[in-house]
Design an enzyme around this catalytic site. Structure first.
Site, mmCIF file in Angstrom:
data_model
loop_
_atom_site.group_PDB
_atom_site.id
_atom_site.type_symbol
_atom_site.label_atom_id
_atom_site.label_comp_id
_atom_site.label_asym_id
_atom_site.label_seq_id
_atom_site.Cartn_x
_atom_site.Cartn_y
_atom_site.Cartn_z
ATOM 1 N N ARG A 398 24.022 13.002 -8.982
ATOM 2 C CA ARG A 398 22.730 13.599 -8.659
ATOM 3 C C ARG A 398 22.835 15.118 -8.588
ATOM 4 N NH1 ARG A 398 23.895 9.245 -5.819
ATOM 5 N NH2 ARG A 398 22.399 7.550 -5.562
ATOM 6 N N ARG A 502 7.522 -9.100 -13.008
ATOM 7 C CA ARG A 502 6.510 -8.127 -13.410
ATOM 8 C C ARG A 502 6.922 -6.706 -13.046
ATOM 9 N NH1 ARG A 502 1.088 -9.552 -10.557
ATOM 10 N NH2 ARG A 502 0.435 -7.837 -11.909
ATOM 11 N N ASP A 518 -3.180 -8.342 -13.734
ATOM 12 C CA ASP A 518 -3.136 -9.794 -13.814
ATOM 13 C C ASP A 518 -4.063 -10.252 -14.927
ATOM 14 O OD1 ASP A 518 -1.332 -10.035 -11.814
ATOM 15 O OD2 ASP A 518 -2.745 -10.717 -10.278
ATOM 16 N N GLU A 606 4.312 -10.161 -3.871
ATOM 17 C CA GLU A 606 4.814 -9.101 -4.736
ATOM 18 C C GLU A 606 4.008 -7.820 -4.557
ATOM 19 O OE1 GLU A 606 1.905 -11.501 -7.241
ATOM 20 O OE2 GLU A 606 3.444 -11.858 -5.718
ATOM 21 N N ASP A 607 2.699 -7.936 -4.338
ATOM 22 C CA ASP A 607 1.876 -6.749 -4.091
ATOM 23 C C ASP A 607 2.325 -6.033 -2.826
ATOM 24 O OD1 ASP A 607 -0.620 -7.226 -6.076
ATOM 25 O OD2 ASP A 607 -0.016 -9.122 -5.186
#
Length: 691
Positions: A398, A502, A518, A606-607
């Site tokens: 980094r 997803r 969706d 998941e949201d």
């Protein structure tokens, strides 16, 4: 005759001076230069205050260049003096697969293990670094600091081993030699610290939280000025016993009026042991002061430093009695006042002379360092491992700026990029902007139909670059000729049946922005265009349409969420939302596998997990944009809903993060003249008002 001699003498002297100027000018100039003007080798102590007060004229193109860290000039010399460098004592061939894995020896090799060591080992074993197969390991961690390493089957003189020494006054045996093993030790002294090889840690009590920890005391990184100018906490005679030194200290600590501020001292006696460290947190002196004096040459000074960071109190450090924690990557000059101890009597005037803008920047940096690296055992362990990883893979390490600007080195994965312009957090510092197009990612679940109409609406956006269909249906996808004809590339990715798929970092995504959809979502082209314009102004956040709000259920003692609070939200559903593609990498490579498995087991999780992740990184809420009524018909969970303790995903995620990272908001961004009583011809996004 004499005139001829004078002529020859003059020519001889002139030639001599000419030779001297041509051959000896550099050496002569070096001798004639004043000592204060000669170039000197920079060292890390002290870091003079006027260096930080000068305005910065650095250009955006120079921000990506890594400056010389404070210790780089003495790095190799001191490491050679104490016997080990990464080049000589670490076998990097075990790590050539670029997969940094850590093996932890079984805890049965030693009994008992301290509570703090248990937290260290648990943090590693629950992380993405851990492997149970020593053949895959790049680094080996001992289960304690009281174990004779010669008993370990893979010791090999300590090569590729890491020892956590968590108590500054303890070492396993007087004749113990760590050999080629790296030592992550608490409050090391410069005489025993192998710079560039060992890692300096802060002093931690046994009760230090393993995960999460207490958040910083200052909200939104905008701290108000402290009531007191300077606070001292600790014994007053730790510099020496002479009466003159004692009188000087009292002169510093006596209250003195300065625009309503004073300097206060708290006499706590000598450096206390571990069992009393938590008691000092109850004192309000740190939280009411702008600056906090950190006692030097004392093991507790390291812990006082952490307390000051948490309180948003700028540490004032004198002399070099110990190596500052993670000084290899952290620029302490941006968060602390570091002066030479000979200037003890000048501290008051120095602090009073700092401009308010400089004080604000210092206090903001203390909050960033606390939240990013020091608020829990887990973050301290992860920081240690990432520092070692950057040493091993120097080409992919980094830059200095990633470690010292939010969100910090732990959340800027070098496996994604080491270029600042590729992350969503540094566009302003880098002087750049995200790409002007987006990739649509449409999830087709087991019960969904092919989203033909949705594809046409999304493809009609002038900003759309490509459409990817993640086919998770049990039935085969339609033939190529059955899909709508679009002006942008359309690709179908089959075999993705897990909900967490997803958020996988697909290499085919070619843009910074991702529009997550969706199959049952209903959006118009105007809605897509406006949401994308909003996202370009906030590329680090989630921008979407349908929202939920989290809440604490007192009756059930757990977190829950609801969609029945239209004027307040903290979650934007990824059924129709824009975000940066980097969050796919964080979701897949930063979050532990058990969390992703939980997403695949429970519905509508998941949201929430993606919103948890983004809120943890940015400390900011998502952004809501206007939606049509058709979008509100998307199936949603029963509302209001409160999760049962230990069963709902909201409560489980909050437990794993150690706190609730979600942030409430009441902001919705609408187009100019949205629903204003003016001619529709003056409105750019007219279809948004068609209800």
């Amino acid at each position: 005759m004499q005139s001829r001699r004078r002529k020859y003498l003059w020519l001889t002297l002139s030639a001599s001076w000419l030779l001297l100027l041509l051959l000896g000018a550099p050496r002569f100039w070096k001798l004639a230069t004043f000592p204060g003007l000669r170039p000197r080798t920079l060292t890390s102590w002290p870091r003079w205050l006027d260096q930080g007060l000068l305005p910065s004229f650095v250009g955006p193109e120079e921000l990506s260049k890594e400056p010389c860290p404070p210790s780089c000039s003495t790095h190799k010399w001191r490491g050679q003096r104490l016997g080990c460098l990464m080049e000589t004592c670490f076998d990097t061939s075990r790590c050539q697969n670029q997969d940094f894995k850590v093996f932890v020896y079984p805890t049965g090799l030693i009994q008992p293990i301290s509570e703090l060591h248990h937290k260290v080992l648990a943090s590693i074993e629950g992380s993405r670094y851990h492997t149970a197969n020593p053949e895959e390991a790049c680094l080996f961690v001992l289960p304690g600091d009281a174990l004779d390493p010669q008993l370990l089957p893979l010791w090999n003189g300590g090569q590729n081993h890491l020892i956590f020494q968590l108590h500054p006054d303890f070492w396993p045996g007087l004749d113990f030699d760590p050999g080629q093993a790296m030592v992550a030790r608490t409050s090391p002294t410069p005489e025993t610290f192998r710079l560039g090889f060992d890692v300096s840690l802060p002093f931690l009590p046994q009760s230090y939280p393993q995960r999460g920890g207490r958040r910083s005391q200052l909200a939104h990184l905008i701290p108000p000025p402290g009531e007191d100018l300077l606070t001292f906490e600790g014994q007053l005679d730790m510099w020496g016993t002479g009466p003159s030194i004692q009188r000087d200290q009292n002169a510093i600590l006596n209250p003195s009026d300065h625009h309503g501020k004073s300097i206060k001292g708290y006499r706590d006696g000598p450096c206390k042991q571990d069992q009393t460290t938590d008691q000092s947190e109850d004192q309000n002196g740190l939280y009411n002061s702008t600056f906090c004096f950190i006692p030097p040459n004392c093991h507790m000074g390291s812990f006082r430093l952490l307390q000051a960071l948490k309180a948003g109190c700028v540490p004032v450090l004198l002399s070099r009695g110990w190596e500052l924690p993670f000084a290899e990557v952290i620029d302490w000059g941006a968060a602390a006042i570091i002066v030479d101890e000979r200037h003890l009597l000048q501290i008051k005037s120095i602090l009073q002379g700092l401009p308010p803008a400089r004080v604000l920047a210092l206090r903001q940096q203390t909050q960033f360092l606390w939240d990013a690296y020091f608020s829990s055992v887990e973050k301290i362990v992860y920081s240690t491992l990432e520092i070692i990883r950057d040493r091993i893979f120097r080409a992919a390490s980094r830059p200095w700026l990633l470690w010292n600007t939010p969100p910090g080195g732990l959340l800027a994965l070098p496996t994604f990029s080491t270029h600042l312009g590729d992350f969503p957090f540094y566009y302003l510092q880098h002087g750049s902007r995200p790409s002007g197009r987006f990739s649509a990612l449409i999830w087709v679940g087991p019960l969904d139909q092919p989203p033909l109409k949705l594809i046409q609406e999304v493809a009609g956006s002038q900003h759309c670059a490509q459409i990817l269909v993640l086919w998770g249906n049990d039935n085969p996808p339609p033939a190529q000729g059955k899909w709508p004809q679009t002006t942008v590339p359309l690709m179908v990715i089959e075999g993705r049946k897990k909900k967490s798929d997803r958020f996988f970092p697909y290499g085919t995504i070619s843009t910074d922005a991702v529009l997550s959809l969706d199959a049952h979502s209903s959006l118009s082209t105007s809605e897509v265009d406006f949401a994308f314009v909003v996202w370009k102004s906030f590329p680090e956040r989630i921008v979407g349409f349908q929202t939920w709000s989290h809440f604490w259920d007192e009756a059930k003692g757990s977190w829950g969420y609801t969609d029945q609070r239209p004027n307040e939200f903290s979650v934007v559903l990824t059924a129709a939302a824009f975000y940066h593609r980097y969050y796919h990498n964080l979701f897949t490579h930063s979050l532990p596998a058990p969390l992703r498995d939980l997403v695949d087991e429970l519905s509508a999780c998941e949201d929430i997990l993606m919103n948890f992740l983004v809120a943890e990184v940015t400390k900011l809420p998502p952004i809501k944009v206007p939606q049509r009524k058709q979008l509100q018909e998307v199936p949603s969970p029963k509302s209001p809903r409160a999760d049962q303790p230990g069963k709902g995903c909201v409560h489980r995620f909050a437990s794993w993060f150690g706190h609730m990272p979600l942030v409430h908001s009441q902001l919705r961004l609408d187009p100019v003249l949205f629903k204003d009583p003016v001619s529709v011809l003056r409105k750019k996004y007219r279809p948004l008002e068609r209800l």
